[in-house]
Motif scaffolding. Sequence first.
Motif, PDB file in Angstrom:
ATOM      1  N   UNK A  32       0.842  -1.203   0.000  1.00  0.00           N
ATOM      2  CA  UNK A  32       0.000   0.000   0.000  1.00  0.00           C
ATOM      3  C   UNK A  32       0.877   1.253   0.000  1.00  0.00           C
ATOM      4  N   UNK A  34      -6.521  -1.099  -9.062  1.00  0.00           N
ATOM      5  CA  UNK A  34      -6.853  -0.823  -7.670  1.00  0.00           C
ATOM      6  C   UNK A  34      -7.395  -2.061  -6.983  1.00  0.00           C
ATOM      7  N   UNK A  35      -8.290  -2.764  -7.677  1.00  0.00           N
ATOM      8  CA  UNK A  35      -8.844  -3.984  -7.096  1.00  0.00           C
ATOM      9  C   UNK A  35      -7.747  -5.010  -6.852  1.00  0.00           C
ATOM     10  N   UNK A  57      -4.624  -4.422  -6.181  1.00  0.00           N
ATOM     11  CA  UNK A  57      -3.883  -4.041  -4.975  1.00  0.00           C
ATOM     12  C   UNK A  57      -4.667  -4.498  -3.749  1.00  0.00           C
ATOM     13  N   UNK A  58      -5.973  -4.188  -3.750  1.00  0.00           N
ATOM     14  CA  UNK A  58      -6.806  -4.586  -2.609  1.00  0.00           C
ATOM     15  C   UNK A  58      -6.732  -6.086  -2.394  1.00  0.00           C
ATOM     16  N   UNK A  74      -3.409  -7.200  -0.908  1.00  0.00           N
ATOM     17  CA  UNK A  74      -3.238  -6.859   0.504  1.00  0.00           C
ATOM     18  C   UNK A  74      -4.169  -7.709   1.366  1.00  0.00           C
ATOM     19  N   UNK A 101      -7.303  -3.214   4.032  1.00  0.00           N
ATOM     20  CA  UNK A 101      -6.464  -3.442   2.846  1.00  0.00           C
ATOM     21  C   UNK A 101      -6.675  -2.405   1.758  1.00  0.00           C
ATOM     22  N   UNK A 102      -7.629  -1.506   1.958  1.00  0.00           N
ATOM     23  CA  UNK A 102      -7.937  -0.547   0.900  1.00  0.00           C
ATOM     24  C   UNK A 102      -6.900   0.567   0.903  1.00  0.00           C
ATOM     25  N   UNK A 103      -6.171   0.772  -0.214  1.00  0.00           N
ATOM     26  CA  UNK A 103      -5.276   1.938  -0.243  1.00  0.00           C
ATOM     27  C   UNK A 103      -6.121   3.217  -0.287  1.00  0.00           C
ATOM     28  N   UNK A 105      -5.693   6.093  -1.599  1.00  0.00           N
ATOM     29  CA  UNK A 105      -5.847   6.784  -2.881  1.00  0.00           C
ATOM     30  C   UNK A 105      -6.833   6.075  -3.790  1.00  0.00           C
ATOM     31  N   UNK A 106      -6.854   4.736  -3.700  1.00  0.00           N
ATOM     32  CA  UNK A 106      -7.787   3.994  -4.545  1.00  0.00           C
ATOM     33  C   UNK A 106      -9.213   4.212  -4.068  1.00  0.00           C
TER      34      UNK A 106
END
Lengths: 693, 330
Positions: A623, A666-667, A669-670, A673, B149-151, B153-154
Amino acid sequence: MSISKYDLNEALKKQKAEQIANGETNLNENGEKKLDDVTRVKVLSPGRQVFKRFIRNRLAVFGSVTLIILFLFSFVGPLFYAYGQKQIFRKYSSERVNYALAKENTAYNGYEVDGSVELERTVRTAMNSNIKSMIVLGEDVRIVFGKEGDPYLIRKLGNEVYTVGTAETEEVCTIGESVTSLGIFNPIKGQMNFKGNEVDGLEAALKKAVTKKTTTDQEVEFEGVLYSVKKKSKIEWEVTAVMDGLNYAGDEKDAAFEDAANEAVEAGAADFTVGDAEYAVSYGKTSATVYEILSDTPAQVYSRFIVDAYETGKKLSDEFKAGALYNAYTTGKFEADGESFTVKPDGEEALIVYDADGKDYAEFTTFAVRRYSGEDSMAFDLKQAVAETIVEMQAEGKKSGKMNYQLPMQDSETGVVARDDEGNVLYNDTEIEITQRDTGEFVLNCDQVIYIIDRFASPSKDHILGTDGDGFDVLSRIMYGGRVSLMVGFVVIFLETFLGIIMGGLAGYYGGWVDMVIMRLVDIFYCLPSMPIMIILGAMMDAMRLGTYVRLFIMMAALGIMGWAGVARLVRGQILSLREQEFMIAAESTGIKVKDRIFHHLIPNVMPQLIVTATMGIGGVIIMESTLSFLGLGVKHPLATWGTIINSVSSSSAMAHYAFIWIPVGLLICFTVIAFNFVGDGLRDAYDPKAKR
Amino acid sequence: MAKYTIKRLLYSAIILFFVMFLIYVLMYNMPGGFLETKARELASRPGANKSYSEWLADLNAQYGMDKGIVLGYFTWLKSAVTGNWGDSWAWTLPVTQEFHNTVWYSFILSLISFIFELLIAIPLGISAARKQYSFTDYFTTVVAMVCISMPTFFLATLLKYVFAVKLGWFDISGMQGRDYGELSRFGQILDIAKHFVLPSITLIIISIGGLMRYTRTNMLEVLNSDYIRTARAKGVPEKEVINKHAFRNTLIPLVTMLGGSLPGLFSGALITETLFSIRGIGYASYTSMTQADIPFTMFYLAFLSILTLLGNLISDLLYGAVDPRVRLAD
């Protein structure tokens, strides 16, 4: 038997078999196997127990599967994917362009005829206005003077063709009223220095009027002529007189000349001849000066004509143009670039050049059709078609018109004509719209097919997730970006854990001042705000213009150094409690070296906790990295990471229009993580089911 | 307690000294910084009578940057301790003035998010703990994990895309609408409030997961303890067991943690504020940091470090105050 190969299950079975052989039974009263029978109960090793508990956790399994898929996607995927991360895609597209400009050429351009003759710059720059005024006045010859007073001669060769060159001239006379300087008078000596012929008695008359004491300008009348005397200095007074009629500057000529000269000046002619001698007249405000042209050497030829070669895109040299223009109205033959040509006027408005075989080679006209950039790369047919359309338009009195023509496709980046695989130029039928501007020129607009970078292409069969702002395939960028992002996560966590283990291990084991120093360091690093520092570091690396990979390494190192404090604290705490346990006392009493005691006995006992923290930490690092890259302060373009891919569409308009680029990333990355967190959670539960979550 | 507090405060001051020194070293060495840009600009002005290097030396002297790192740090420290933080280079205002202009926006934003966070996360965490391994529990766990887990910025971009671009309910960024100037006083407040909705939602979602998990874990621990079993065995109604016996005991770690995070309400949300162009302290400091505005950055980072240390101290003190079993060592 070594301990590591010792299998408890096998040993128990063996023992049971011996017992049965000794007559013991493994059945209870009901004839069923006993509850604690070794064939019923399987003893698991600690590792397998952890594994079993781990796979019982559905979320952890989901996380592990996601991670495996992600790793395959990022590290193996690119091997099987057709496109690279920096491969730029292009497409044919249609774009409304200003294709060309057509206009009547109004400027006279000079081409060198004789390079050895030097022309003054002022003369060259004045050529256009001189030629235009010659046309208005109907002059064929004009004499002009340079800055230094050197005479130059402009001659008309024929329609729209003029030469300019140096000339040898002699001033013959002036006609009309003119102020002539006669010479300098010195009142102190009473002497007069005449420039030309002396006037008898003038000196005496001046002596009377101008003395030593005279301070103001004087006018002296002598023999019916008014002389004015102007003071330049005490001993220099300039004497001028207004002369009328024909006054010779030098030697006098015969009556035939005078008649011809007077006639010419009266008619306003620019030149006349008497016998073999040629004279040019230069007109002033009140008088005209007649020069005899002794000789002249043309240096440049000036013309409004513009050449169009019949062969498309053929560049004609200045030598060719100069030769053609210079000889068009005379011999009609010239040589240029080692070839000989003939040139003939075609009516008033054009010159046609033929090559040695008598074939049409090029055409000079005053009507120019050029690409909008000014380049001459259009086919002659097209130029003619444009000229015809414009003539039609003008005949109908319209300001715009349309025509069709086969135009070559063009590559927008290189400007090179697009070709198929065999090297043939690709054409397509184009409708050209011609519009006359208020300034009189005609603009040719058309939808030109061009070969451009395929930016922001929507998802399609070729590009499953479309292309980004640089024409890169998004899916391949995501794959390669995943490599960097995951790698950053692992490297940073490894570095963090490594530093943390060393520092925490030392602090925990030794205690005392070592512990004290290290823990104060930990406190300081704990207090450092990591995001602001990474932002400052990013801005710093921007200013230093570091390379992409250098930045990546520095960023990883910085993140690792910032993160070790937590690990060190954890390791220290664990070691402090483990140190007091019996196995450590045993290790100490067996005389194992300090290093081995720390790294072989203490650290392995901290490992489960470390693995859990590290796994969950990777998510955080990913992140962090993507946030920095998103802000443009982390990894830089063109190296792909998940953050940079989103960064490329971070502006509001791009964000609104190109959701297909940033939403998948973006998804992803989510998911990554989340997966790391689930696995970490699962590991913690599996290692120690009773621990606090 | 008082002795402990004083000791901790002194200790924090020492940590702060070193933290700020590290940050000063970093800022001091920043190339292409504000002064260099400024010197270049001054030197290239028409009629500039000094060269770039002369201007740079001049400016360095003016801003006290010519003394070397250690002496420069002490100069900064001396003026900072006396309350003179200098003028911000990027904002051309006294640092404290710019701080005053921005910090309240950040505080309001954080406070709103903090309240909603409490209202949402604690009940969810408790209900998840009450029914361990139920659907609610799994659901809460997964939601918490997704939020963690959510960045930022996203999430911010996603919210902007859905609510600002697609639905058009809010502006994409900024703090005021286009017709702000024409609105009444009350209308202006509503307008700003409307612009705070998306940033608040972002902050709430980002922070909710951690608190939810924390509540659940601690509640679970309490529920598994002996006194709860005793209460149940004595026939106390389940409602009372949860609300009276369990929840009150869960509050001990919760209050400790939340108390520790109170100073953080002033620290501003760097990413969120920047992405939504909220003129809070986070946004101001981001701009300052990227422009190498040393006075403001130093001030902000010092402020941030103080808040962190203060949070730790409050957390520890509260732990001793709330839980009578704990005695803080002097």
